[in-house]
Every structure is written in structure tokens, then in C-alpha cells.
Design a protein around this motif. Sequence first.
Motif, mmCIF file in Angstrom:
data_model
loop_
_atom_site.group_PDB
_atom_site.id
_atom_site.type_symbol
_atom_site.label_atom_id
_atom_site.label_comp_id
_atom_site.label_asym_id
_atom_site.label_seq_id
_atom_site.Cartn_x
_atom_site.Cartn_y
_atom_site.Cartn_z
ATOM 1 N N CYS A 67 17.354 -14.670 4.120
ATOM 2 C CA CYS A 67 16.266 -15.440 3.505
ATOM 3 C C CYS A 67 16.354 -15.476 1.982
ATOM 4 C CB CYS A 67 14.914 -14.852 3.907
ATOM 5 S SG CYS A 67 14.438 -15.193 5.593
ATOM 6 N N GLY A 68 17.293 -14.718 1.422
ATOM 7 C CA GLY A 68 17.432 -14.709 -0.019
ATOM 8 C C GLY A 68 16.463 -13.798 -0.724
ATOM 9 N N ILE A 69 15.915 -12.814 -0.016
ATOM 10 C CA ILE A 69 14.990 -11.860 -0.635
ATOM 11 C C ILE A 69 15.396 -10.447 -0.270
ATOM 12 C CG2 ILE A 69 13.028 -13.436 -0.634
ATOM 13 C CD1 ILE A 69 11.998 -12.092 1.828
ATOM 14 N N GLY A 70 14.783 -9.480 -0.945
ATOM 15 C CA GLY A 70 14.966 -8.098 -0.542
ATOM 16 C C GLY A 70 15.995 -7.334 -1.323
ATOM 17 N N MET A 71 16.673 -7.946 -2.296
ATOM 18 C CA MET A 71 17.642 -7.202 -3.082
ATOM 19 C C MET A 71 16.908 -6.191 -3.965
ATOM 20 S SD MET A 71 20.213 -8.564 -1.792
ATOM 21 C CE MET A 71 21.458 -7.704 -2.747
ATOM 22 N N THR B 183 0.799 -1.224 0.000
ATOM 23 C CA THR B 183 0.000 0.000 0.000
ATOM 24 C C THR B 183 0.836 1.281 0.000
ATOM 25 O OG1 THR B 183 -0.124 -0.091 2.418
ATOM 26 C CG2 THR B 183 -1.924 -1.120 1.177
ATOM 27 N N GLY B 184 2.165 1.162 0.096
ATOM 28 C CA GLY B 184 3.018 2.336 0.044
ATOM 29 C C GLY B 184 3.360 2.956 1.376
ATOM 30 N N LEU B 185 3.009 2.297 2.478
ATOM 31 C CA LEU B 185 3.384 2.817 3.793
ATOM 32 C C LEU B 185 4.899 2.791 3.973
ATOM 33 C CD1 LEU B 185 2.567 3.715 6.695
ATOM 34 C CD2 LEU B 185 2.460 1.278 7.288
ATOM 35 N N TYR B 186 5.553 1.768 3.437
ATOM 36 C CA TYR B 186 7.006 1.628 3.512
ATOM 37 C C TYR B 186 7.600 1.666 2.111
ATOM 38 C CZ TYR B 186 5.937 -0.225 8.180
ATOM 39 O OH TYR B 186 5.476 -0.401 9.458
ATOM 40 N N ASP B 187 8.864 2.101 2.036
ATOM 41 C CA ASP B 187 9.562 2.072 0.743
ATOM 42 C C ASP B 187 10.803 1.194 0.780
ATOM 43 O OD1 ASP B 187 11.485 3.496 2.144
ATOM 44 O OD2 ASP B 187 11.292 5.323 0.961
ATOM 45 N N GLY B 188 11.086 0.555 1.915
ATOM 46 C CA GLY B 188 12.232 -0.330 2.033
ATOM 47 C C GLY B 188 13.414 0.277 2.752
ATOM 48 N N SER B 189 13.490 1.603 2.822
ATOM 49 C CA SER B 189 14.621 2.243 3.493
ATOM 50 C C SER B 189 14.649 1.916 4.982
ATOM 51 C CB SER B 189 14.551 3.757 3.298
ATOM 52 O OG SER B 189 13.354 4.289 3.862
ATOM 53 N N GLU B 190 13.507 1.552 5.529
ATOM 54 C CA GLU B 190 13.423 1.222 6.962
ATOM 55 C C GLU B 190 14.260 0.003 7.314
ATOM 56 O OE1 GLU B 190 9.709 2.971 5.266
ATOM 57 O OE2 GLU B 190 10.887 1.179 4.829
ATOM 58 N N ALA B 191 14.543 -0.850 6.334
ATOM 59 C CA ALA B 191 15.239 -2.112 6.597
ATOM 60 C C ALA B 191 16.681 -1.915 7.023
ATOM 61 C CB ALA B 191 15.186 -3.010 5.357
ATOM 62 N N GLU B 192 17.274 -0.785 6.694
ATOM 63 C CA GLU B 192 18.692 -0.574 6.979
ATOM 64 C C GLU B 192 18.966 -0.364 8.469
ATOM 65 O OE1 GLU B 192 19.820 2.711 4.574
ATOM 66 O OE2 GLU B 192 19.245 1.743 2.689
ATOM 67 N N VAL C 246 20.001 -7.813 14.863
ATOM 68 C CA VAL C 246 19.933 -8.179 13.448
ATOM 69 C C VAL C 246 19.021 -7.193 12.732
ATOM 70 C CG1 VAL C 246 19.327 -9.958 11.778
ATOM 71 C CG2 VAL C 246 20.297 -10.607 13.998
ATOM 72 N N THR C 247 19.511 -6.545 11.702
ATOM 73 C CA THR C 247 18.681 -5.588 10.975
ATOM 74 C C THR C 247 17.715 -6.317 10.065
ATOM 75 O OG1 THR C 247 20.194 -5.375 9.096
ATOM 76 C CG2 THR C 247 20.561 -3.898 10.992
ATOM 77 N N LEU C 248 16.657 -5.619 9.720
ATOM 78 C CA LEU C 248 15.703 -6.157 8.756
ATOM 79 C C LEU C 248 16.404 -6.498 7.441
ATOM 80 C CD1 LEU C 248 12.344 -4.163 8.823
ATOM 81 C CD2 LEU C 248 12.593 -6.597 8.383
#
Length: 442
Positions: free
Chosen positions: A182-186, A156-165, A173-175
Motif C-alpha cells: 500500500c506504500g505505507i509503514g516504512m 494509544t500505544g497498544l502496538y509498536d509495529g513489531s507485530e507486522a513482521e 501475506v504478512t502485515l
Amino acid sequence: MAADYGKAVCPMNAPMIQAPAQEMLKLLEELAVFSAPGAGVTRLLYTPEWSRAQFFLQERMAGLGLEVVSDNVGNVYGKLTGRNPEDKVILTGSHIDTVINGGKYDGAYGIAAAVTALHYLQQTFGQPLRTLKAVSFCEEEGSRFPLTFWGSGHVTGLYDGSEAEACADSEGVTLEAAMVECGIGMGIRSDKAESGDKSGSGTVGMGSTARRNDIGAFVELHIEQGIILEKTAKQIGVVQAIAGQRRFMVEVCGTANHAGTTPMHMRQDALAGAAEMLLALEGLAAEAGEPLVATSGRLEVLPNTPNVIPGEVLFTLDIRHSEEEELEAFCDCILAAFKGIAARRGLTLKIMPRLSASPAPMDGGLTGMLESICRNQGRTYRNMVSGAGHDAQLFAPQCPTAMIFVPSRAGISHSPEEYSSPEELAAGLDVLTALLYELAYK
């Protein structure tokens, strides 16, 4: 039209537990196996248990003939392509993650029912007009990392992925690191919305962008996680709104002093002041009436020593209501009461906002359809507000959204004791399936 379908799905003279419901119940039991050791079900985001559960779902969806894709945060979709690909998608599902030592129904029920409903509709009615998708959101609970709705929040656009850092769990352990493990998120960040999948029937695709702009309606089936349906002897809850929330941390400061030498009239007891505030909270919330609820669930006392007058108290404040104006008015009222108590007792007060989530009303047209389906199927139901948060609240501002509840025994949830009977679960499946039929086949 809806009446005919309601009767076809659940004939009044047929057993409650039929083949589709048995398929759903079996899937629920299979998902419960994917858990860390311990009581109940523990399936935290990006852990081995979580990974195995999502992979299992992909294989199961593909085995049922659905087109399968997982996006770049780990949400998993099973797709039943419609004859009108230009129409927006009808999406249904819930979250795969759990709290620590949780139950096997919270979240997983909505996923198992979604997969089962799509399989039933495909087998019974063939290809729909509009595309149907069952989704297993990667996370909703916030049990491992200090955020919630990581799955639906990306859609829905609440997150853009920058929060994972920077976001990390209790072990540091960071997101981002957990996703890589897990082999995802690149390449997680993207400003482009995904409007379609490229996977083929019965196959599994990987890595599409999580953000979507192709959703025409979202429907979530969930256990109530409360006691209202059981107490009122209703089979189905038709959710009218998901309550908004305000959370605060309140700091009350007085003077720590000797318990034996300080006269009662000379004390600035932070704990006594906090206790008066919490009693005021309970009283004013009771006066406000339903659906408002107010809770303080955590209290810290300093120096927390038997023979010392408490000099500082920290406590949490959680206030919920389905109407924004009522929620704001109560917050203003209770915080003003706290300030008055502090001033009268010679205490200092600090109020720190921690969360502000607006109420999420469900779509009136969809709730009306659910009421009609319940009547046509001969089911008892009640309109209600959800005091708990759900993935549906993120979709409500963006597309027509509906939530369906089934009873929870004794209102227990987030516990190994969480339970809804097979008959109750089957009733929810029938109502969900009927609504999906109306939305995708009519």
C-alpha cells in the motif's frame, strides 16, 4: 448553554433531515462503493478497496477545507485547528475497515458523521477554541489479520509495529508486506509520540508517527449493532461502559468407541459432556442476569463420525460483562462447573485462555453532557452497556471518552442487511455535533 445549542442544531419545528445530514448520508453511500465484489461491503485492511476508500476520504476532507494527514499505519485525520493550540485535541471518528460481506454503516457511519460535524461547525461557528480532528482508523475488525484495533492500537500505544513482521493473513501475506504494497509503514516503529501535524489547510500530509499524546477527549458515534434501542423505542444510546471480555478454548477428552457395542453406562462421551457444559453455561448466565452474556459459537467434534462415540470436543467460550469483578466471578463459577461435570463423567478437561480484555467505563462527565444534549434536543435516550468492542475502549483509560449509539434495525450488523434509517442517523449526527461544540467551542 447546551440547551441553546441543542435547539439551534435541531429545532423542534424543523425537518429531521437537514443539509448536514444529507451531506453525511451522501458520504456514507460514496464510501460503500469501495468494496470487493460480493454481497454487502467488504473492505479489508490494506486491500485495494481499503486504499481507495482512505484516499477518497483524504481528498474529501481536504476539499472541505480541513488539514489532512495520514500516519505511518494508514490512519487518516482531518483537522480543524483551534485558537488555543496548547490545548489538547478533541478527536472523533471510527474505523474504515469491514468484516467480509458486512454492512455500510458499521464504522463508516462514525467517520462520515465526524467529517460532516467538523464541516458544519466550521461553516456555522468558525474556528474553535480547541482543535477538532475527524479520524478514519485504518482497522478495528480483525477480519484479515489475526489482531484487532490495528489503527487505534497504534494511536494509544497498544502496538509498536513489531507485530507486522510475523502476523499473516490466511494466504500467508504478512502485515508488513501488505503495508509495503500500500506504500505505507516504512519506519513504523517509534517510541516518540506525535503531538502535532505539519500539513497546511486543504492539503494532505503523509507518514506522521501514529502514537499520540495530544488527545484531550475521544468521541465515537456508532450504530448499536444490537436490538435494545429499537425494542425500547429510544433514539439514542448513551454508552456507560464497553463490556470486558474473556475468551477460552475448551478441550473435552473422553474415549472414542463403537456406537453399537459400548453400553451407555460404560461410555466416556466427550460430546455428551460438552453438551452438559454448554447447557450449564446458558443456565448460569441467565441466572446472573444482565449485562452478563456468555456464548459458545464454535464446536469441533472428533472423530465426527456417525457410528463412533465422540472422543474429543473443542468449543469456544466468550463471556462479557461491564464490571471486572462480576466478569471474573462468573468465569470462575462456570469453569468450576465444567470441571465438576468432567470429573463426574470421567472426562479430562483442558481450558486455554485466548483473550482477556478489561471493561472500559466511559467518562461520567461526557455521558452527563450527552444526556443533557438529548433532553435539550427533545430526544429519547437510554443509558446502556456496549457488548461489542469498539475503538473507544482503547481510549477510555487514557482520556475522557464517550460513545453514542443509534438504533440498528432488528439488531442486525456485520451483514448486508445492516440498516439504520436516515432519521436515526441524522439524530446521532445532531447529538455528536452538539457534544463537539460543547467540547471545542466553550
